[in-house]
Design a protein around this motif. Structure first.
Motif: not given
Length: 86
Positions: A13-22, A26-28
């Protein structure tokens, strides 16, 4: 630009939140979205890490790294050594 996100399931869930801020430009790479059903995991990880411009490994202080996170880190360090790029 391509970024590989390696992480344990407990902190997804934390990683998803960070990804959503990119930014969308940027291809994550994240397993739940980019790993195909039936795909061989080790091969998929190697390819994703090889294709990445940056590798980000998320480590939670409250738990030891999972076997897969260790494998992702090992693959990334081997790539760094072979390419000579940090």
């Amino acid at each position: 630009m391509k970024v590989f996100f390696g992480h344990a399931g407990k902190i997804k869930p934390i990683v998803q939140q960070i990804r959503n801020r990119f930014p969308k430009s940027i291809d994550v790479w994240i397993d739940e979205d980019d790993l195909l059903a039936g795909e061989k995991l080790t091969e998929a990880l190697c390819k994703a890490i090889d294709d990445a411009d940056f590798v980000v490994i998320f480590i939670n202080d409250e738990e030891e790294m999972s076997e897969w996170v260790r494998k992702e880190l090992k693959i990334a360090l081997e790539k760094e050594k072979e390419s000579g790029k940090i």
